[in-house]
Design a protein around this motif. Structure first.
Motif, mmCIF file in Angstrom:
data_model
loop_
_atom_site.group_PDB
_atom_site.id
_atom_site.type_symbol
_atom_site.label_atom_id
_atom_site.label_comp_id
_atom_site.label_asym_id
_atom_site.label_seq_id
_atom_site.Cartn_x
_atom_site.Cartn_y
_atom_site.Cartn_z
ATOM 1 N N LEU A 95 4.462 0.269 7.255
ATOM 2 C CA LEU A 95 5.877 0.410 7.256
ATOM 3 C C LEU A 95 6.659 -0.971 7.481
ATOM 4 O O LEU A 95 5.918 -1.781 8.160
ATOM 5 C CB LEU A 95 6.175 1.378 8.473
ATOM 6 C CG LEU A 95 5.791 2.833 8.623
ATOM 7 C CD1 LEU A 95 6.157 3.456 9.861
ATOM 8 C CD2 LEU A 95 6.439 3.558 7.415
ATOM 9 N N PRO A 96 7.747 -1.198 6.867
ATOM 10 C CA PRO A 96 8.442 -2.176 6.858
ATOM 11 C C PRO A 96 8.572 -2.594 8.382
ATOM 12 O O PRO A 96 9.090 -1.747 9.025
ATOM 13 C CB PRO A 96 9.642 -1.988 6.215
ATOM 14 C CG PRO A 96 9.359 -0.893 5.143
ATOM 15 C CD PRO A 96 8.428 -0.104 5.929
ATOM 16 N N GLU A 97 8.591 -3.775 8.713
ATOM 17 C CA GLU A 97 8.921 -4.207 10.015
ATOM 18 C C GLU A 97 10.229 -3.794 10.444
ATOM 19 O O GLU A 97 10.365 -3.225 11.893
ATOM 20 C CB GLU A 97 8.826 -5.779 10.153
ATOM 21 C CG GLU A 97 8.797 -6.349 11.908
ATOM 22 C CD GLU A 97 7.600 -6.170 12.690
ATOM 23 O OE1 GLU A 97 7.796 -6.338 13.715
ATOM 24 O OE2 GLU A 97 6.489 -6.001 12.007
ATOM 25 N N ALA A 98 11.189 -3.923 9.666
ATOM 26 C CA ALA A 98 12.731 -3.443 9.998
ATOM 27 C C ALA A 98 12.604 -2.065 10.584
ATOM 28 O O ALA A 98 13.483 -1.622 11.428
ATOM 29 C CB ALA A 98 13.667 -3.699 8.754
ATOM 30 N N ILE A 99 11.844 -1.087 9.923
ATOM 31 C CA ILE A 99 11.914 0.300 10.080
ATOM 32 C C ILE A 99 11.419 0.507 11.702
ATOM 33 O O ILE A 99 11.790 1.172 12.510
ATOM 34 C CB ILE A 99 11.161 1.138 9.201
ATOM 35 C CG1 ILE A 99 12.244 1.165 7.700
ATOM 36 C CG2 ILE A 99 10.819 2.586 9.723
ATOM 37 C CD1 ILE A 99 11.446 1.831 6.787
ATOM 38 N N LEU A 100 10.311 -0.076 11.817
ATOM 39 C CA LEU A 100 9.555 -0.126 13.254
ATOM 40 C C LEU A 100 10.476 -0.700 14.122
ATOM 41 O O LEU A 100 10.721 -0.236 15.320
ATOM 42 C CB LEU A 100 8.282 -0.840 13.240
ATOM 43 C CG LEU A 100 7.403 -0.094 12.363
ATOM 44 C CD1 LEU A 100 5.851 -1.165 12.296
ATOM 45 C CD2 LEU A 100 6.685 1.145 12.908
#
Length: 124
Positions: A95-100
């Motif tokens: 998952l993209p770091e921004a989502i996490l």
């Protein structure tokens, strides 16, 4: 690096270094000789035992398992579906770091865990 394990989010600075410090305590055996499948089988057994004993996954355990999964598979998110007192086949994704980061921030603000029923269909 952030790691999502079911509905838990852990921040692991350098997964490989974290793993080199925790593998003996974790009990997974020498991680350098493990294949990805072996690492996932080990994580499944640990999570299954916690589910069967009705124990929550402690933040330190999530970090330790996360470092193992990241180091062996490259995934930063893992879903171990709970089926009664057993755990199903794990699903991995990146998952993209921004989502996490967004999930982590929302969980901290609201004081609740992320809803995996909402996250995983989008990640798959």
């Amino acid at each position: 690096m952030l790691f999502l394990l079911n509905d838990r989010i852990a921040e692991i600075d350098i997964p490989e270094i974290h793993l080199s410090k925790c593998w003996k305590t974790l009990g997974c055996g020498d991680p350098y000789g493990l294949r990805a499948r072996d690492a996932l089988d080990f994580a499944t057994r640990v999570i299954t035992q916690h589910v069967a004993d009705n124990l929550p996954l402690e933040p330190e355990l999530v970090e330790d398992l996360g470092s193992l999964i990241i180091a062996k598979t490259g995934a930063n998110a893992a879903l171990f579906p709970v089926q009664g007192n057993a755990v199903g086949e794990p699903r991995l994704t990146i998952l993209p770091e921004a989502i996490l980061r967004s999930l982590q921030q929302r969980a901290e603000e609201e004081g609740t865990l992320p809803d995996i029923a909402e996250i995983w269909p989008l990640a798959a």
